[in-house]
Design a protein around this motif. Structure first.
Motif, PDB file in Angstrom:
ATOM      1  N   LEU A  25       0.839  -1.195   0.000  1.00  0.00           N
ATOM      2  CA  LEU A  25       0.000   0.000   0.000  1.00  0.00           C
ATOM      3  C   LEU A  25       0.880   1.254   0.000  1.00  0.00           C
ATOM      4  O   LEU A  25       0.641   2.198  -0.759  1.00  0.00           O
ATOM      5  CB  LEU A  25      -0.937  -0.018   1.212  1.00  0.00           C
ATOM      6  CG  LEU A  25      -1.930   1.127   1.338  1.00  0.00           C
ATOM      7  CD1 LEU A  25      -2.855   1.184   0.129  1.00  0.00           C
ATOM      8  CD2 LEU A  25      -2.738   0.965   2.621  1.00  0.00           C
TER       9      LEU A  25
ATOM     10  N   TYR B 111      -7.236   6.579  -2.917  1.00  0.00           N
ATOM     11  CA  TYR B 111      -6.097   6.124  -2.117  1.00  0.00           C
ATOM     12  C   TYR B 111      -6.270   6.534  -0.653  1.00  0.00           C
ATOM     13  O   TYR B 111      -6.002   5.737   0.255  1.00  0.00           O
ATOM     14  CB  TYR B 111      -4.782   6.681  -2.671  1.00  0.00           C
ATOM     15  CG  TYR B 111      -3.579   6.123  -1.948  1.00  0.00           C
ATOM     16  CD1 TYR B 111      -3.089   4.857  -2.260  1.00  0.00           C
ATOM     17  CD2 TYR B 111      -2.947   6.844  -0.932  1.00  0.00           C
ATOM     18  CE1 TYR B 111      -2.003   4.326  -1.590  1.00  0.00           C
ATOM     19  CE2 TYR B 111      -1.857   6.320  -0.259  1.00  0.00           C
ATOM     20  CZ  TYR B 111      -1.387   5.070  -0.589  1.00  0.00           C
ATOM     21  OH  TYR B 111      -0.321   4.536   0.086  1.00  0.00           O
TER      22      TYR B 111
ATOM     23  N   LEU C  46      -8.917   2.076  -7.452  1.00  0.00           N
ATOM     24  CA  LEU C  46      -7.678   2.851  -7.497  1.00  0.00           C
ATOM     25  C   LEU C  46      -6.883   2.505  -8.750  1.00  0.00           C
ATOM     26  O   LEU C  46      -6.396   3.394  -9.460  1.00  0.00           O
ATOM     27  CB  LEU C  46      -6.841   2.595  -6.244  1.00  0.00           C
ATOM     28  CG  LEU C  46      -5.482   3.290  -6.200  1.00  0.00           C
ATOM     29  CD1 LEU C  46      -5.626   4.807  -6.254  1.00  0.00           C
ATOM     30  CD2 LEU C  46      -4.717   2.867  -4.943  1.00  0.00           C
TER      31      LEU C  46
ATOM     32  N   PHE D 110       1.071   9.598  -4.062  1.00  0.00           N
ATOM     33  CA  PHE D 110      -0.009   9.763  -3.096  1.00  0.00           C
ATOM     34  C   PHE D 110       0.560   9.919  -1.686  1.00  0.00           C
ATOM     35  O   PHE D 110      -0.191  10.002  -0.718  1.00  0.00           O
ATOM     36  CB  PHE D 110      -0.964   8.561  -3.117  1.00  0.00           C
ATOM     37  CG  PHE D 110      -1.576   8.291  -4.459  1.00  0.00           C
ATOM     38  CD1 PHE D 110      -2.052   9.315  -5.261  1.00  0.00           C
ATOM     39  CD2 PHE D 110      -1.694   6.993  -4.922  1.00  0.00           C
ATOM     40  CE1 PHE D 110      -2.619   9.053  -6.495  1.00  0.00           C
ATOM     41  CE2 PHE D 110      -2.267   6.720  -6.156  1.00  0.00           C
ATOM     42  CZ  PHE D 110      -2.733   7.754  -6.944  1.00  0.00           C
TER      43      PHE D 110
ATOM     44  N   ASP E 261     -11.848  -0.846  -3.288  1.00  0.00           N
ATOM     45  CA  ASP E 261     -10.988   0.337  -3.423  1.00  0.00           C
ATOM     46  C   ASP E 261      -9.717   0.024  -4.213  1.00  0.00           C
ATOM     47  O   ASP E 261      -9.264   0.859  -5.002  1.00  0.00           O
ATOM     48  CB  ASP E 261     -10.607   0.891  -2.049  1.00  0.00           C
ATOM     49  CG  ASP E 261     -11.748   1.607  -1.348  1.00  0.00           C
ATOM     50  OD1 ASP E 261     -12.736   1.964  -2.018  1.00  0.00           O
ATOM     51  OD2 ASP E 261     -11.641   1.816  -0.119  1.00  0.00           O
TER      52      ASP E 261
ATOM     53  N   GLY F 102       1.564   4.140  -2.970  1.00  0.00           N
ATOM     54  CA  GLY F 102       1.504   5.563  -2.644  1.00  0.00           C
ATOM     55  C   GLY F 102       2.746   6.318  -3.081  1.00  0.00           C
ATOM     56  O   GLY F 102       2.651   7.432  -3.615  1.00  0.00           O
TER      57      GLY F 102
END
Length: 167
Positions: free
Chosen positions: A80, A136, A120, A89, A116, A84
Motif C-alpha cells: 500500500l 487512495y 484505485l 499519493f 478500493d 503511494g
C-alpha cells in the motif's frame, strides 16, 4: 500519525531491494510492475482475511497470535505504501485519513478494501490523479481501520513497522 515517515521508510526499503536484486524493473516491464504491486496488495490482504477466517459462516477464528497477524498486516501495508510512493499519493496526512468514516464490520471492511484496490487501479490507468488520490486516501483509511478491527492501534502498527525495518 507519522505517515510521511512510513512512506520514506518504504522508499528506503525498496531502494535497498533494488540494489541487491538481480532483476531490474525495466526488464519486467512497467505494466507488469504496476500490476504486480496491486496483485501483491490483494494477495497480502487476502492472507489477513484467510488468517482470521472471517469469511466463513461457521466461525471467526479466535486466538490468532498477535505477532502472526501483525506480520501479515505489515506485509500488505508495504505494498500500500509502495503504491503511494510510486504514484505520488505520499502527500496524504492524518487529517485526511481521520475524515473517512470508520466501519465496525471486519467482513465489510475487507470487501471495501478490495473494491478500493480495483477502483484505485482503474483511476490510475485513466490518469485521473485527483480521483485516484481520493480513492487512495479512502483505501489507506480503511486499511488503518482494518488494523484497528484486528486489535492494533496506529501506534502499534507504526512501532512494529519500524522494528521490522531495523532487523
Amino acid at each position: 500519525m507519522e505517515l510521511n515517515e512510513l512512506f520514506k521508510i518504504q522508499e528506503i526499503i525498496e531502494n535497498n531491494i533494488k540494489q541487491f536484486s538481480d532483476i531490474e524493473e525495466d526488464i519486467l516491464g512497467k505494466e507488469n510492475v504496476f500490476d504486480l504491486r496491486f496483485l501483491a496488495l490483494q494477495v497480502k490482504t487476502s492472507e489477513i482475511a484467510n488468517l482470521t477466517k472471517c469469511y466463513k459462516y461457521s466461525r471467526i477464528k479466535e486466538n490468532i497470535p498477535k505477532e502472526k497477524l501483525m506480520i501479515r498486516y505489515i506485509d500488505a501495508m508495504k505494498f500500500l505504501l509502495s503504491i503511494g510512493n510510486v504514484h505520488h499519493f505520499n502527500i496524504i496526512n492524518g487529517d485526511a485519513i481521520n475524515a473517512v468514516k470508520k466501519e465496525d464490520s471486519i467482513i465489510k471492511i475487507f470487501s471495501y478494501i478490495f473494491d478500493d484496490i480495483k477502483d484505485l487501479k482503474h483511476a490510475i490507468l485513466q490518469d485521473d490523479f485527483v480521483y485516484a488520490l481520493s480513492i487512495y486516501i479512502r483505501l489507506f483509511a480503511r486499511f488503518i481501520n482494518l488494523g484497528e478491527l484486528l486489535g492494533f492501534s496506529f501506534e502499534e502498527i507504526y512501532g512494529y513497522y519500524l522494528e521490522q525495518v531495523e532487523l
